[in-house]
Design an enzyme around this catalytic site. Structure first.
Site, PDB file in Angstrom:
ATOM      1  N   HIS A  73      24.167 -34.683  14.012  1.00 47.51           N
ATOM      2  CA  HIS A  73      23.965 -33.200  14.174  1.00 47.51           C
ATOM      3  C   HIS A  73      25.056 -32.441  15.051  1.00 47.51           C
ATOM      4  O   HIS A  73      24.737 -31.546  15.416  1.00 47.51           O
ATOM      5  CB  HIS A  73      22.441 -32.749  14.777  1.00 47.51           C
ATOM      6  N   HIS A  74      26.088 -33.347  15.527  1.00 49.95           N
ATOM      7  CA  HIS A  74      26.960 -32.981  16.319  1.00 49.95           C
ATOM      8  C   HIS A  74      27.798 -31.578  15.784  1.00 49.95           C
ATOM      9  O   HIS A  74      28.211 -30.600  16.567  1.00 49.95           O
ATOM     10  CB  HIS A  74      27.878 -33.935  16.758  1.00 49.95           C
ATOM     11  N   LYS A 103      34.037 -40.101   8.107  1.00 53.82           N
ATOM     12  CA  LYS A 103      34.807 -39.488   6.833  1.00 53.82           C
ATOM     13  C   LYS A 103      35.091 -37.933   7.265  1.00 53.82           C
ATOM     14  O   LYS A 103      36.403 -37.415   7.354  1.00 53.82           O
ATOM     15  CB  LYS A 103      33.996 -39.468   5.717  1.00 53.82           C
ATOM     16  N   ASP A 108      39.138 -34.019   9.499  1.00 57.67           N
ATOM     17  CA  ASP A 108      38.797 -32.523   9.817  1.00 57.67           C
ATOM     18  C   ASP A 108      37.857 -31.649   9.011  1.00 57.67           C
ATOM     19  O   ASP A 108      38.534 -30.260   8.886  1.00 57.67           O
ATOM     20  CB  ASP A 108      40.228 -31.879  10.251  1.00 57.67           C
ATOM     21  N   LYS A 115      23.316 -38.312   3.736  1.00 60.16           N
ATOM     22  CA  LYS A 115      23.194 -38.323   2.158  1.00 60.16           C
ATOM     23  C   LYS A 115      21.818 -38.546   1.727  1.00 60.16           C
ATOM     24  O   LYS A 115      20.879 -38.558   2.581  1.00 60.16           O
ATOM     25  CB  LYS A 115      23.654 -39.897   2.354  1.00 60.16           C
ATOM     26  N   SER A 372      34.596 -30.232  -1.123  1.00 61.73           N
ATOM     27  CA  SER A 372      33.385 -29.577  -1.080  1.00 61.73           C
ATOM     28  C   SER A 372      33.349 -28.489   0.050  1.00 61.73           C
ATOM     29  O   SER A 372      32.950 -27.146   0.023  1.00 61.73           O
ATOM     30  CB  SER A 372      32.246 -30.821  -0.753  1.00 61.73           C
TER      31      SER A 372
HETATM   32  P1  NAD Z   1      29.591 -42.494 -11.111  1.00 61.55           P
HETATM   33  O1  NAD Z   1      28.201 -42.599 -11.263  1.00 61.55           O
HETATM   34  O2  NAD Z   1      30.102 -41.328 -11.647  1.00 61.55           O
HETATM   35  O3  NAD Z   1      30.517 -43.696 -11.801  1.00 61.55           O
HETATM   36  C1  NAD Z   1      30.144 -45.000 -11.063  1.00 61.55           C
HETATM   37  C2  NAD Z   1      30.589 -46.038 -12.447  1.00 61.55           C
HETATM   38  O4  NAD Z   1      30.608 -47.178 -11.829  1.00 61.55           O
HETATM   39  C3  NAD Z   1      29.717 -45.584 -13.458  1.00 61.55           C
HETATM   40  O5  NAD Z   1      30.497 -45.765 -14.686  1.00 61.55           O
HETATM   41  C4  NAD Z   1      28.680 -47.153 -13.650  1.00 61.55           C
HETATM   42  O6  NAD Z   1      28.690 -47.551 -14.785  1.00 61.55           O
HETATM   43  C5  NAD Z   1      30.237 -48.062 -12.936  1.00 61.55           C
HETATM   44  N1  NAD Z   1      29.511 -49.380 -12.517  1.00 61.55           N
HETATM   45  C6  NAD Z   1      28.620 -49.599 -11.888  1.00 61.55           C
HETATM   46  N2  NAD Z   1      28.379 -50.885 -11.638  1.00 61.55           N
HETATM   47  C7  NAD Z   1      29.520 -51.502 -12.159  1.00 61.55           C
HETATM   48  C8  NAD Z   1      30.058 -52.969 -11.979  1.00 61.55           C
HETATM   49  N3  NAD Z   1      29.469 -53.806 -11.252  1.00 61.55           N
HETATM   50  N4  NAD Z   1      31.338 -53.094 -12.347  1.00 61.55           N
HETATM   51  C9  NAD Z   1      31.783 -52.074 -13.222  1.00 61.55           C
HETATM   52  N5  NAD Z   1      31.381 -50.807 -13.367  1.00 61.55           N
HETATM   53  C10 NAD Z   1      30.129 -50.355 -12.602  1.00 61.55           C
HETATM   54  O7  NAD Z   1      29.794 -42.493  -9.400  1.00 61.55           O
HETATM   55  P2  NAD Z   1      31.065 -42.021  -8.645  1.00 61.55           P
HETATM   56  O8  NAD Z   1      30.561 -40.489  -8.270  1.00 61.55           O
HETATM   57  O9  NAD Z   1      32.230 -42.212  -9.419  1.00 61.55           O
HETATM   58  O10 NAD Z   1      30.786 -43.028  -7.371  1.00 61.55           O
HETATM   59  C11 NAD Z   1      31.314 -44.195  -7.408  1.00 61.55           C
HETATM   60  C12 NAD Z   1      31.696 -44.588  -5.860  1.00 61.55           C
HETATM   61  O11 NAD Z   1      32.352 -43.742  -5.144  1.00 61.55           O
HETATM   62  C13 NAD Z   1      30.260 -44.726  -4.968  1.00 61.55           C
HETATM   63  O12 NAD Z   1      30.555 -45.556  -4.158  1.00 61.55           O
HETATM   64  C14 NAD Z   1      30.358 -43.263  -4.483  1.00 61.55           C
HETATM   65  O13 NAD Z   1      29.464 -43.547  -3.262  1.00 61.55           O
HETATM   66  C15 NAD Z   1      31.939 -43.012  -3.986  1.00 61.55           C
HETATM   67  N6  NAD Z   1      32.197 -41.499  -3.775  1.00 61.55           N
HETATM   68  C16 NAD Z   1      31.667 -40.801  -4.626  1.00 61.55           C
HETATM   69  C17 NAD Z   1      32.241 -39.491  -4.359  1.00 61.55           C
HETATM   70  C18 NAD Z   1      32.142 -38.439  -5.612  1.00 61.55           C
HETATM   71  O14 NAD Z   1      32.757 -37.449  -5.419  1.00 61.55           O
HETATM   72  N7  NAD Z   1      31.433 -38.539  -6.679  1.00 61.55           N
HETATM   73  C19 NAD Z   1      32.892 -39.170  -3.252  1.00 61.55           C
HETATM   74  C20 NAD Z   1      33.309 -40.146  -2.312  1.00 61.55           C
HETATM   75  C21 NAD Z   1      32.600 -41.513  -2.704  1.00 61.55           C
END
Ligand code: NAD
Length: 481
Positions: A73-74, A103, A108, A115, A372
């Site tokens: 909450h900073h 992150k 910034d 989450k 965002s």
């Molecule tokens: P998503 O659900 O859109 O896509 C993830 C994909 O990974 C899916 O298609 C799934 O079938 C596939 N998958 C799952 N397990 C797998 C495996 N073992 N091997 C191969 N493919 C596999 O999710 P996303 O939003 O793209 O998020 C992916 C990662 O990125 C997560 O760790 C998330 O926390 C991180 N992330 C997402 C965002 C965002 O804006 N969406 C931002 C920062 C970080």
């Protein structure tokens, strides 16, 4: 239920995701020179909300397990995505919320980290059922004051997207009618539902900008045996969801890189000459699988993607994919952590000894939260970026070009004229802000890495960048002198 509350261990490393994040934090904290009390405050999760609610699915009621964690909450509001996965548990959500705080500081963005997670596999539910679950989850967040434009602002993550964000906004507006800033209660919304152009691909695009910057340093690339630049780089991608698909597509189309291997849930495929990502995505949509895509070979297991010989490995699926059991087999020269926590703390030690460069998650996937932040600002200002200045800029450039024509007596072609005199659209400004954010943050991290001789990796340097900024907020308040 009790099982999910305990700390699940990575199959091989015997440490949980949260332990891994905190181990990395402690490793960096040693170099920070900050008092122990302040470090403990920065590391601690400030609020953890566990929720159980009933939803009627078919003829039965299911009790849904869900969480929202506000790590810090900073700065307010807190900010972070909502994950839908059958593996969601409190430890995972706490780890992801912690990463969000670091992150936001690194790029910034003036938010604390948060989450959310709902323990469901979206594949098991119809669209109507998912809507019901999302709306009820939102109602629970409203009930406990865990959502709002100045309180806590969710966004998409694994298993969720703009559709879920639209349901969240609609539910919020139903309860909070008359709140003029209501649209800022969630980001990653569809553009016609108060979203912003460029948010959908922001995380993947941010990964690309980060890689362009990281591969631009001659000495860093020489140490890895690589040429500078993204052109011709051989890339392997795990996970072709939101982050992975855009990262791969943009590296291919704008960076001229070669995507040689892709893994999805159903398996992994390979083609040394490169795989066209746009066509692959169309193929998967039609056939429900990447397997059989013309020109590619199927590999034995979906995990083979992690061990393939390549220049850059982009894990973009889930955490703890590279662990102490398989780290020694990784042959990539650079790991771009598009997913959160894909490399365990134990695996990192092995990879660093092998001379692999790891560009850490809390920096490289920060493009999503950056855009965002732009969306939230747009919602609070109630106006699209570029609306005021686009035409003014166009007219100014046009006057300039007309003057050049007059002075030189030469005509500039219509196509060139249009290009030279264009005022910036919203998407241009979003991309420009994103690129500048990713480049500046990398330069800051690299400077710490180069200057501090006892800092041996980019993750520690990234943590130090975050700690500098977060601690200054607390110190300015006179807390922890
Ligand atoms: P998503 O659900 O859109 O896509 C993830 C994909 O990974 C899916 O298609 C799934 O079938 C596939 N998958 C799952 N397990 C797998 C495996 N073992 N091997 C191969 N493919 C596999 O999710 P996303 O939003 O793209 O998020 C992916 C990662 O990125 C997560 O760790 C998330 O926390 C991180 N992330 C997402 C965002 C965002 O804006 N969406 C931002 C920062 C970080």
């Amino acid at each position: 239920m009790a099982k999910s509350k305990s700390k699940p261990k990575s199959a091989v490393d015997h440490v949980s995701f949260l332990d891994s994040v905190n181990r990395n934090f402690d490793k960096a904290a040693v170099h920070s020179g900050l008092p122990a009390g302040l470090l403990a405050q920065i590391k601690a999760c400030n609020s953890v909300y566990q929720i159980r609610f009933p939803v009627k699915i078919g003829s039965e009621y299911q009790v849904i397990e869900a969480y929202r964690v506000q790590h810090s909450h900073h700065r307010l509001p807190t900010k972070g995505g909502i994950r839908y996965s059958s593996k969601v548990n409190q430890d995972e959500v706490m780890a992801l919320a912690s990463l969000m705080t670091y992150k936001c500081a690194i790029v910034d963005v003036p938010f604390g980290g948060a989450k959310g997670g709902v323990r469901i596999s979206p594949r098991d539910y119809t669209t109507a059922q998912l809507q019901k679950i999302t709306r009820r989850y939102t109602a629970e967040l409203i009930r406990k004051n865990f959502i709002g434009p100045g309180i806590d602002v969710p966004a998409p993550d694994y298993g969720t997207g703009s559709r879920e964000m639209a349901w969240i906004l609609d539910t919020y507006m139903t309860f909070k009618g008359g709140d003029i800033d209501a649209a800022g209660c969630v980001t990653g919304k569809p553009v016609n539902q108060s979203g912003i152009r460029g948010r959908t691909e922001a995380t993947g695009r941010g990964v690309y900008y980060a890689l362009v910057e990281a591969t631009s340093y001659k000495d860093d690339m020489k140490a890895l045996g690589l040429e500078t630049g993204m052109a011709g780089k051989r890339i392997a991608v795990q996970g072709l969801g939101n982050v992975g698909s855009y990262a791969a597509q943009i590296c291919q189309e704008e960076g001229d890189s070669k995507i040689i291997c892709v893994a999805e849930y159903e398996g992994s495929i390979y083609n040394n000459d490169g795989i066209d990502i746009k066509s692959l995505l169309k193929y998967r949509k039609k056939n429900g699988s990447i397997i059989g895509f013309p020109g590619t070979k199927k590999m034995k297991s979906r995990k083979d993607v992690l061990e393939i010989e390549c220049d850059i490995l982009i894990p973009a699926a889930l955490e703890s994919q590279i662990h102490v059991g398989n780290a020694k087999n990784v042959k990539a020269k650079i790991i771009a952590e598009a997913a959160n926590g894909p490399v365990t703390a134990g695996a990192e030690e092995i990879l660093l000894k092998k001379g692999i460069m790891i560009i850490p998650d809390m920096y490289i996937n920060a493009g999503g939260v950056t855009v965002s932040y732009f969306e939230w600002l747009k919602n609070l200002s109630h106006m699209r970026f570029g609306r005021m200045e686009k035409r003014f800029d166009h007219n100014t450039y046009l006057n300039f070009v007309n003057l050049v024509e007059k002075q030189t007596g030469k005509r500039i072609g219509n196509k060139e004229k249009d290009f030279l005199t264009r005022g910036a659209e919203e998407v241009d400004l979003v991309r420009s802000g994103l690129e500048d954010t990713m480049v500046t943050a990398y330069q800051n991290i690299r400077e710490i890495y180069k200057k501090k001789k006892d800092v041996k990796d980019l993750r520690t340097a990234a943590f130090l960048s975050a700690l500098n900024k977060i601690s200054s907020d607390y110190l300015a308040l006179g807390i922890f002198p």
